[in-house]
Design a protein around this motif. Structure first.
Motif, PDB file in Angstrom:
ATOM      1  N   ALA B 153       0.777  -1.280  -0.040  1.00  0.00           N
ATOM      2  CA  ALA B 153      -0.097  -0.021   0.021  1.00  0.00           C
ATOM      3  C   ALA B 153       0.834   1.532  -0.012  1.00  0.00           C
ATOM      4  O   ALA B 153       0.603   2.341  -0.763  1.00  0.00           O
ATOM      5  N   LEU B 154       2.154   1.138   0.483  1.00  0.00           N
ATOM      6  CA  LEU B 154       2.723   2.326   0.653  1.00  0.00           C
ATOM      7  C   LEU B 154       3.984   2.440  -0.327  1.00  0.00           C
ATOM      8  O   LEU B 154       4.740   3.398  -0.589  1.00  0.00           O
ATOM      9  N   LEU B 155       4.043   1.674  -1.336  1.00  0.00           N
ATOM     10  CA  LEU B 155       4.969   1.530  -2.343  1.00  0.00           C
ATOM     11  C   LEU B 155       5.104   2.942  -3.176  1.00  0.00           C
ATOM     12  O   LEU B 155       6.096   3.466  -3.367  1.00  0.00           O
ATOM     13  N   ASN B 156       3.784   3.258  -3.525  1.00  0.00           N
ATOM     14  CA  ASN B 156       3.861   4.695  -4.455  1.00  0.00           C
ATOM     15  C   ASN B 156       3.921   5.938  -3.770  1.00  0.00           C
ATOM     16  O   ASN B 156       3.451   6.970  -4.278  1.00  0.00           O
ATOM     17  N   ASN B 157       4.272   5.823  -2.291  1.00  0.00           N
ATOM     18  CA  ASN B 157       4.107   6.946  -1.599  1.00  0.00           C
ATOM     19  C   ASN B 157       2.758   7.598  -1.610  1.00  0.00           C
ATOM     20  O   ASN B 157       2.921   8.878  -2.059  1.00  0.00           O
ATOM     21  N   PRO B 158       1.879   7.010  -1.354  1.00  0.00           N
ATOM     22  CA  PRO B 158       0.507   7.558  -1.468  1.00  0.00           C
ATOM     23  C   PRO B 158       0.369   8.738  -0.343  1.00  0.00           C
ATOM     24  O   PRO B 158       1.091   8.679   0.850  1.00  0.00           O
ATOM     25  N   MET B 159      -0.882   9.585  -0.373  1.00  0.00           N
ATOM     26  CA  MET B 159      -1.099  10.654   0.441  1.00  0.00           C
ATOM     27  C   MET B 159      -2.110  10.315   1.366  1.00  0.00           C
ATOM     28  O   MET B 159      -2.081  10.609   2.605  1.00  0.00           O
TER      29      MET B 159
END
Lengths: 430, 220
Positions: B153-159
């Motif tokens: 879930a955090l791979l693409n650096n979500p906001m």
């Protein structure tokens, strides 16, 4: 970064059974396609091989017969009787003379032509006449000038012993019945149609019409019969026509002697030539029958192929379609999560189509190898260089296009269903 | 960060139209960890799906960082989701045939131009999964599976991180680890909206909102 093909490959190896069954369906379809097309090609090659072999055998046999014929033709030659056109040969044989005539110059025309090597060229002027000086008895009067030298033959090749010796002007040769009944002998003088002739030769009994025949010089005979410049016919004996077959010789003679008919007289050479012609016709007919048989067989194989390939393809595609649809159902959660992670519906579609393409390429390759191997097995062993000659790059290309195409087509609808899955519905359902 | 305004969502069911979400409005600010509680069927998951750009509301808006994803084309929305939102589910939803590292890298397929291998390794280490990087999900414990899902879930650096019962299948120890990660994410400048039945899980959030029969009851 996740490689697209990595996903496809991992999924394929994860669900091995589905992948294997899909692959099997494609391999079967591809191998049937390749096998059948290769069998057809093998059949064509074998047909060519059989026909070539038969043709070669025929050519060998014909060459042998040709050689036999050539030898016998050289040895014996053909005999040809040239009569005026319209003269019935039967009448000539029955009566011993002709009712029609041809120009004497035809003798020279034949002699000067290089149609054939003629050993004996005999002009004929024969008429049945009444010998008025000898009680009006019927005799055969033959005018002869002996052998005509063939002008194009070198002197050393001229026949040394002519078949018929010419009779000198003022001389007469008598058949047995004539000299015997007249009681004359060589050196005596006899009167014939108002002219005197010295007996030059008396033939012994022959038991033929020769026994009542009188031979005189051709020119004198023409004069006596009022037929200057005319003859009844020409006999060509021992024509050594190495370069011609008999019908061609006959045609060529009739071309250089207009208004005549050339009759081939039965002899051993002609019989041999006819036997050769008949054998050639029979062999050609046998070849044609073999070709027809092979064509019929090919047609039957083609019909079978035309039926089998679509059936196998449709069944394989149906199987791939069902398996792919099942695969889509199994992967609904996976599709939903990929969509949630941001995969576009086209990417989902491509995931399934890429797998179908992969299946198609592997299936085509395996199917080609299997189909080709199976096609090699039966009945093609006699064809020289079988593997190389049966390999057809067009069949390979067709398989490499058709199998993936078939796989893509069969997977298209399930892939569309996958692409249109609503991730929210799936996730809410848990 | 997340603005839910007058959200309505209805479903067609066997007993007619069901109003799953009824005029719900709330905000989740940057750096905020919000828990959403309510009984089963109260509309929590529907709100979460609408907030994640996965389900268009019948009325109202779900605005993320000033952008309404439902004004975008489906492809643009997918890209937006991949770039800005992370999801964590109770069932983990890991891809069964991929290893831990491949599962973590899975979102990069949606953004193919990014090179995130280093980021994936970093997350693997951060979530203490290095020894399990080449293992398949079926070879992992539930805690490891959820940590893998978190890393993904955090791979693409979500906001924004949306979590649907992230601790529902975990033991207390693993649940605490996951909740701490969610809290840390919010503290580091992200925003978290977590659906949970657990009071203990909700206690990690800065505030909790309650839903009942599709309506927002209160915000604590």
């Amino acid at each position: 970064m996740t490689d697209f093909w990595h996903l496809v490959r991992k999924e394929a190896t994860h669900r091995k059974l589905t992948f294997a069954l899909c692959l099997l369906a494609i391999v079967i379809a591809a191998s049937v396609l390749v096998g059948e097309l290769t069998v057809l090609k093998a059949h064509d090659l074998q047909t060519d091989f059989i026909l070539e072999e038969k043709e070669q055998r025929l050519e060998d046999e014909m060459a042998k017969m040709e050689d036999d014929y050539r030898k016998i033709a050289l040895e014996l030659g053909l005999n040809v009787l040239i009569l005026p056109e319209g003269e019935n040969p039967d009448d000539f044989y029955a009566e011993g003379y002709t009712s029609k005539f041809m120009l004497e110059e035809y003798i020279d025309r034949v002699a000067e032509s290089n149609l054939v090597t003629i050993n004996h060229l005999l002009p004929i002027l024969e008429q049945k006449i009444r010998w008025t000086e000898q009680g009006n008895r019927t005799i055969m009067l033959v005018g002869t000038r002996g052998e005509t030298p063939v002008s194009w033959k070198p002197p050393e090749k001229q026949k040394p012993m002519p078949t018929t010796v010419g009779v000198a002007p003022g001389k007469i040769v008598l058949g047995y019945e004539l000299w015997d009944s007249l009681n004359v002998e060589v050196g005596d003088t006899v009167e014939l149609l108002g002219e005197n002739f010295e007996v030059d030769k008396c033939h012994s009994r022959r038991g033929t019409i020769d026994d009542i025949t009188a031979w005189i010089d051709l020119g004198q005979a023409q004069h006596l019969l009022g037929m200057e410049g005319s003859i009844s016919g020409i006999r060509l004996l021992q024509c050594l026509c190495e370069g011609y077959d008999p019908p061609t010789l006959k045609r060529n003679i009739e071309e250089i002697l207009p208004g005549t008919q050339a009759i081939l007289l039965e002899n051993k050479a002609l019989t041999r030539w006819e036997a050769r012609s008949n054998a050639k016709a029979v062999a050609k007919s046998s070849l044609a029958r073999e070709l027809a048989h092979r064509s019929k067989l090919r047609g039957e194989i083609e019909s079978f192929v035309a039926l089998l390939i679509p059936i196998v393809s449709i069944v394989s595609m149906a199987l791939i379609g069902v398996l792919t649809l099942n695969n889509v159902r199994e992967r609904r959660q996976e599709i939903a999560i990929l969509r949630t992670l941001g995969y576009r519906s086209r990417q989902i579609l491509n995931l399934f189509l890429a797998k179908a393409l992969l299946l198609g390429i592997i299936g085509a390759t395996l199917g080609y190898l299997i189909g080709f191997s199976v096609a090699l097995a039966p009945g093609t062993g006699s064809v020289a260089g079988t593997i190389a000659s049966l390999f057809d790059v067009r069949i390979l290309a067709m398989t490499l296009v058709a199998a993936p195409g078939m796989s893509l087509l069969a997977s298209w609808v399930p892939a569309l269903i996958a692409a249109r899955e609503d991730p929210a519905d799936i996730l809410r359902a848990g | 960060m997340l603005e839910i305004e007058n959200l309505d969502k209805m479903y067609n069911g066997p007993d007619g139209v069901l109003r799953a979400v009824d005029d719900v409005s709330f905000h989740v600010k940057t750096g905020e960890f919000v828990a959403m509680q309510g009984a089963s069927g109260s509309g929590k998951t529907t709100v979460l799906l609408c907030a994640g750009g996965l389900q268009a509301p019948d009325r109202g808006h779900a605005i993320i960082d000033g952008t309404d994803p439902y004004r975008m084309t489906p492809d643009e929305r997918a890209q937006f989701r991949a770039s800005n939102i992370g999801f964590v589910f109770q069932q983990f939803h890991l891809i069964p045939y991929l290893s831990v590292i491949d599962n973590v890298l899975a979102p990069s397929g949606a953004l193919p131009d990014q090179n995130v291998n280093g980021r994936a390794q970093e997350l693997i280490e951060r979530f203490n999964l290095s020894a399990r990087a080449d293992h398949k999900p079926s070879e992992l414990s539930t805690g490891e599976q959820q940590r893998t899902a978190m890393a993904r879930a955090l791979l693409n650096n979500p906001m924004l991180l949306l979590a649907d019962e992230p601790t529902g299948n975990l033991d207390k120890e693993n649940a605490m680890i996951v909740l701490n990660y969610l809290w840390e994410f919010a503290e580091s400048g992200g925003a978290v909206l977590m659906v949970t039945h657990s009071e203990e899980a909700a206690s990690y959030a800065h505030r909790t909102i309650h839903l009942k029969n599709g309506k927002l009851l209160a915000s604590e």
